[in-house]
Structures are given as structure tokens and as C-alpha cells.
Design an enzyme around this catalytic site. Structure first.
Site, PDB file in Angstrom:
ATOM      1  N   TYR A  70       0.821  -1.223   0.000  1.00 17.32           N
ATOM      2  CA  TYR A  70       0.000   0.000   0.000  1.00 17.32           C
ATOM      3  C   TYR A  70       0.857   1.275   0.000  1.00 17.32           C
ATOM      4  O   TYR A  70       0.652   2.165  -0.815  1.00 17.32           O
ATOM      5  CB  TYR A  70      -0.959   0.026   1.208  1.00 17.32           C
ATOM      6  N   PHE A 122      -5.060  21.736 -24.191  1.00 14.31           N
ATOM      7  CA  PHE A 122      -5.766  20.505 -24.536  1.00 14.31           C
ATOM      8  C   PHE A 122      -7.162  20.598 -23.908  1.00 14.31           C
ATOM      9  O   PHE A 122      -7.359  21.346 -22.951  1.00 14.31           O
ATOM     10  CB  PHE A 122      -4.984  19.314 -23.976  1.00 14.31           C
ATOM     11  N   ASP A 123      -8.152  19.853 -24.425  1.00 13.87           N
ATOM     12  CA  ASP A 123      -9.528  20.098 -23.948  1.00 13.87           C
ATOM     13  C   ASP A 123      -9.733  19.819 -22.455  1.00 13.87           C
ATOM     14  O   ASP A 123     -10.416  20.579 -21.780  1.00 13.87           O
ATOM     15  CB  ASP A 123     -10.597  19.438 -24.837  1.00 13.87           C
ATOM     16  N   ASP A 211       2.820  20.842 -20.168  1.00 16.13           N
ATOM     17  CA  ASP A 211       1.876  19.735 -20.322  1.00 16.13           C
ATOM     18  C   ASP A 211       2.604  18.767 -21.255  1.00 16.13           C
ATOM     19  O   ASP A 211       2.654  18.967 -22.465  1.00 16.13           O
ATOM     20  CB  ASP A 211       0.558  20.246 -20.917  1.00 16.13           C
ATOM     21  N   ALA A 213       2.635  15.476 -22.264  1.00 18.81           N
ATOM     22  CA  ALA A 213       2.153  14.150 -22.693  1.00 18.81           C
ATOM     23  C   ALA A 213       3.053  13.541 -23.781  1.00 18.81           C
ATOM     24  O   ALA A 213       3.269  12.341 -23.798  1.00 18.81           O
ATOM     25  CB  ALA A 213       0.712  14.254 -23.195  1.00 18.81           C
ATOM     26  N   LYS A 254       0.381   8.352 -23.289  1.00 20.67           N
ATOM     27  CA  LYS A 254       0.967   8.623 -24.602  1.00 20.67           C
ATOM     28  C   LYS A 254       2.419   8.151 -24.587  1.00 20.67           C
ATOM     29  O   LYS A 254       2.692   6.998 -24.883  1.00 20.67           O
ATOM     30  CB  LYS A 254       0.861  10.115 -24.937  1.00 20.67           C
ATOM     31  N   HIS A 446     -19.873  16.085 -29.537  1.00 16.24           N
ATOM     32  CA  HIS A 446     -19.271  15.150 -30.496  1.00 16.24           C
ATOM     33  C   HIS A 446     -19.188  13.731 -29.934  1.00 16.24           C
ATOM     34  O   HIS A 446     -19.167  12.775 -30.684  1.00 16.24           O
ATOM     35  CB  HIS A 446     -17.897  15.642 -30.957  1.00 16.24           C
TER      36      HIS A 446
HETATM   37  C1  LIG Z   1      -4.158  13.223 -23.250  1.00 14.61           C
HETATM   38  C2  LIG Z   1      -3.748  14.584 -22.881  1.00 14.61           C
HETATM   39  C3  LIG Z   1      -4.109  15.142 -21.648  1.00 14.61           C
HETATM   40  C4  LIG Z   1      -5.011  14.452 -20.665  1.00 14.61           C
HETATM   41  O1  LIG Z   1      -4.465  13.268 -20.235  1.00 14.61           O
HETATM   42  P1  LIG Z   1      -5.344  11.982 -19.835  1.00 14.61           P
HETATM   43  O2  LIG Z   1      -4.326  10.980 -19.474  1.00 14.61           O
HETATM   44  O3  LIG Z   1      -6.167  11.624 -21.031  1.00 14.61           O
HETATM   45  O4  LIG Z   1      -6.195  12.402 -18.685  1.00 14.61           O
HETATM   46  C5  LIG Z   1      -3.638  16.408 -21.364  1.00 14.61           C
HETATM   47  N1  LIG Z   1      -2.893  17.098 -22.231  1.00 14.61           N
HETATM   48  C6  LIG Z   1      -2.538  16.598 -23.420  1.00 14.61           C
HETATM   49  C7  LIG Z   1      -1.681  17.399 -24.337  1.00 14.61           C
HETATM   50  C8  LIG Z   1      -2.963  15.326 -23.794  1.00 14.61           C
HETATM   51  O5  LIG Z   1      -2.627  14.848 -25.000  1.00 14.61           O
END
Ligand SMILES: *Cc1c(COP(=O)(O)O)cnc(C)c1O
Length: 456
Positions: A70, A122-123, A211, A213, A254, A446
């Protein structure tokens, strides 16, 4: 050396191959919305590169020794060591996926009404800024607006506009640079731009976050395209990018080539203490953050594999190869080809369809009907604005279709198949019907809307 994947296949999964009649029935049942299709109805799935990558044998093996203690699990210490080596940040928190890191960070960092300035949010990043009471502001560089230009770093932020925002009347709570710029066509950000952002943020005392990813894909494009960086390894470039910032949020679905995971990493000990409390309350203890020990192991191994120059070279070449085939078939893409996705210019192909008939969605749907390829549009269906009666008020700036490329999943012949299907559609684009809305929820339509083809 010619294009070749630097790995061979050890485990295979059959892919469904349906008849055109089966696909038509599936799409009708799905309300002509690719998000409503079932996996067993899809031949090639290019909906997302998130959590869809293929694990390596070494990742599977690492998963098997996952330590599910844990608190203080051995897997956590292995994960932390890899993220520390990659980023250099002293405070590292695992989270179940990227958006959890966004939520925790923005709630700790943003005062109500403060701006969050980005090259492009990002959204989920935008949504978490809004939920924390902040105001997201996108300042993409001017070159990003020209889809056809081959400017090498269209993911850059507009530095003059950033300076104006920092000197303007509204308080800026944080600057977030998305690498690569997912919302901006997956285009990379240069180290020169990141350095200038760091300098401006320092001058104005504003925190600067990444950010991250697709940190490895961004690093690879820096090695390829930016003067002064060609002799560096992708890991060195990534480390240099992290060093410029005060911290990072990252989705590890990613560039850790794993199915779930993320991190929040930062330098400021007070901010870290604040984030840790929320982490424990909402994700899990600081040594697992919503992940299993086996996930932490697979992520650690994936983070090592993703910075391999041979892997990145093959992945970049595969995307470019698909882009070249598609262009040769007469369909424009957003230039230059990035790595995680290609964006088809549906507006230019389907000139007989006005934005109100969703040309991007029409092309995405046709790719499924013609070849079982699933993908989604980034056009008026996603970004357009309509009144209560469904009359279009504002079209999207472009009608794009995103072909996201999962990591290590599809081979060159799969990509050739995709290009062939695109080419078949491009021979008679006027046959592709437009669509009209049947039902749509108020938000994020969408994902859930139903549409139907407009038959001549
Ligand atoms: C996918 C992504 C996120 C969000 O990450 P999740 O793992 O899907 O929650 C944030 N910023 C970017 C640029 C992304 O491609």
C-alpha cells in the site's frame, strides 16, 4: 536506412474485417457517430493514441514483478527514479491519468479569475482551468494558422502576445506549454521558444509548467529540426525542456507507451505539500496515486523505451510515410506531418459540403464505411456553434479529420491500407454525403450526438 520498425511481433491479435453492408448497419446503429461503434466493428482504429499502445515484452515482465504494497512499494521507487532522471524535479506524484494532475495543480495554483496562458490548451486542460475558476487563454504563434506552411515549430507560443498578457491588466496565474501542441495539430515547440517563455515568466514572477504528454516526440522533432540540438539525444533534449519549467503535468498514456497513468512533478516545496494533500484525498497515497504497482513498473519501463532514438525515428518516419501516400492520393494534410497523428483537410476535399453539413464528420464517417477505419473530426461538429434550432452560427476555422497513430500497434501495410482507402474516397469526393444533426446534448456533443446522412 529504409523505414523499418525496430521490433518484431511476439503476440498478435486478429482484427475484425467486416463487409460494407455490416459496416453500414453498424454506423446506422451508432447514429453515424464513430464514438458509438464497438471495437469488434473496427478494422483499423485511429481514434486516439492515448492508452492504445502495444506493451513490450520487457514492460509485461516488469508488470509481473509489480509490488502492490500500500505505502512505499518497490515499484514506486523504481518509477520515481526514472521520472527523476527524466525531469530532474524533486517532487513527483503519480496520478491515474493526466487530467488528475491538471485538476490538482490548477486548484492549488489558480486564484479565481486568474488567466492560464498556453500555446493551446488541450480540452481537459481547458476544462480543469475553468473548473478551478481560471480563464484559459490560447496564444498560438502566427505560423500555426497556415495549415500548408512547413514552418518547423508551429507549436510555439506567440511571444509578443504572451508578453502583452503578462504585462496586461489581468493577473496571469500560470503559463502552460503543451509539448507537442496536441490541440494545435500535434506540432512541436522549439527549445528557443520554451527558453523565451521561461525568461518572460521569470521576469514577471509567474510559474511556468509543461503539459508534457508527448515530451519524447517533441524532443525528437527538436533533434531533427532545431539548429544546435541535432547532436543531442532525445532524453537530453527532454531533460533540458523540463529544466526550463517549474514543473509538469503529464499523461503517461501517450509517451510512456502504457495503458493508464500520469504524473504531476514540481520544484516548489510549498506547492508540492498542498498538492499532496489533494492527491491523498482524491487519487491515493503519494506512493501510488491511483495506480497499481504493476502499472508503475510498466510506466517506468515504457519511459525508458520511448526515448530510444531508433523507436522515435521509426515512428516519425511511419507517420510521414502515411502523410506522403495520402498527399500522393490528392488529399491535403496539415503540414508538416507531426508524429502522433495526421490531420486531413476535409474542407478542401469535400468542397460540395458547406460547414453546416459537417464535411469533417462526413469524411471520418466515409473512412469507416469504405474501409472500417475509425477516426474523428476536428471541425464544425466538434467546434461549431449553433442556436437552439440547430442553425449554424459559427463554423470551425477548418474542417479537419484526425488520424491518430497508436504506438507500436500498426505495421507499414496497415498504413498503406489506410492510404488506399483515403485514395478511393478522393477519386469521387462528390459522392460523400453531408450530415444533419438528429439529437445532441448541450455539452461535448461530439461524443454523444446522433446524426444522419443527407441523401440527394
Ligand atoms: C491526453 C492529454 C491530456 C489528458 O491526459 P489523460 O491521461 O487523457 O487524462 C492532457 N494534455 C494533453 C496534451 C494530452 O494529449
Amino acid at each position: 536506412m529504409p523505414l523499418m520498425e525496430p521490433y518484431r511481433v511476439k503476440v498478435v491479435e486478429p482484427i475484425p474485417i467486416l463487409t460494407r453492408a455490416d459496416r453500414e448497419a453498424a454506423m446506422a446503429r451508432a447514429g453515424y457517430n464513430p464514438f458509438n461503434l464497438r471495437a469488434d466493428e473496427i478494422t483499423i482504429d485511429l481514434l486516439s493514441d492515448s492508452g492504445t499502445g502495444a506493451l513490450s515484452a520487457a514492460q509485461q515482465a516488469a508488470g509481473a514483478i509489480g509490488d502492490e504494497t500500500y505505502a512505499g512499494s518497490a515499484s514506486w521507487f523504481r518509477f520515481r527514479e526514472v521520472v527523476d532522471e527524466l525531469t530532474g524535479y524533486p517532487h513527483i506524484f503519480p496520478v491515474h491519468q493526466g487530467r488528475a494532475a491538471e485538476r490538482i495543480l490548477f486548484n492549488a495554483l489558480l486564484e479565481p479569475g486568474q488567466l492560464c496562458v498556453s500555446n493551446t490548451h488541450f480540452d481537459t486542460t481547458r476544462a480543469n482551468v475553468l473548473l478551478a475558476g481560471g480563464k484559459p487563454v490560447d496564444l498560438p504563434c502566427a505560423a500555426a494558422a497556415d495549415l500548408d506552411s512547413d514552418h518547423p515549430f508551429k507549436g510555439d507560443i506567440d511571444l509578443d502576445a504572451l508578453r502583452a498578457a503578462l504585462e496586461g491588466p489581468e493577473s496571469v496565474g500560470v503559463v502552460v506549454m503543451t509539448i507537442t501542441n496536441n490541440g494545435g495539430g500535434g506540432q512541436p515547440v522549439s527549445m528557443a521558444n520554451l527558453t523565451a517563455v521561461r525568461d518572460l515568466c521569470r521576469e514577471h514572477g509567474v510559474p511556468f509548467f509543461l503539459d508534457a504528454a508527448r515530451f519524447a516526440e517533441n524532443a525528437w522533432l527538436v533533434v531533427q529540426r532545431e539548429p544546435g540540438w541535432s547532436d543531442k539525444t532525445p532524453a537530453e533534449v527532454a531533460r533540458a525542456a523540463f529544466e526550463l519549467a517549474d514543473g509538469a503535468v503529464a499523461s503517461l498514456k501517450k509517451d510512456a507507451i502504457a495503458h493508464i497513468g500520469g504524473f504531476l512533478a514540481l520544484r516548489d516545496p510549498e506547492l508540492a505539500a498542498q498538492c499532496e494533500l489533494v492527491l491523498i484525498a482524491t487519487e491515493g497515497f503519494r506512493t501510488y496515486g491511483g495506480l497499481a504497482g504493476r502499472d508503475l513498473e510498466m510506466l517506468a519501463q515504457g519511459l525508458r523505451e520511448v526515448v530510444d532514438p531508433r523507436y522515435l525515428a521509426a515512428r516519425a518516419a511511419a507517420t510521414r510515410y502515411l502523410g506522403d501516400l495520402i498527399k500522393a492520393a490528392g488529399v491535403s494534410i496539415v503540414e508538416p506531418a507531426g508524429i502522433h497523428a495526421l490531420y486531413l483537410n476535409a474542407g478542401r476535399l469535400l468542397t460540395h459540403l458547406p460547414p453546416a453539413q459537417y464535411p469533417g464528420h462526413a469524411l471520418a464517417t466515409e473512412l469507416y464505411l469504405a474501409g472500417g477505419i475509425r477516426c474523428a473530426e476536428l471541425g464544425t461538429l466538434y467546434l461549431g456553434e449553433e442556436d437552439e434550432n440547430g442553425v449554424l452560427l459559427k463554423a470551425a476555422p477548418y474542417e479537419l479529420v484526425r488520424l491518430a497513430i497508436p504506438r507500436r500497434v500498426y505495421t507499414q501495410s496497415h498504413l498503406e491500407y489506410v492510404a488506399e482507402v483515403v485514395g478511393e474516397i478522393a477519386k469521387n469526393p462528390e459522392r460523400v454525403p453531408g450530415y444533419r444533426m438528429v439529437s445532441a446534448p448541450k455539452l461535448l456533443r461530439h461524443f454523444n450526438c446522433r446524426v444522419e446522412p443527407i441523401r440527394a
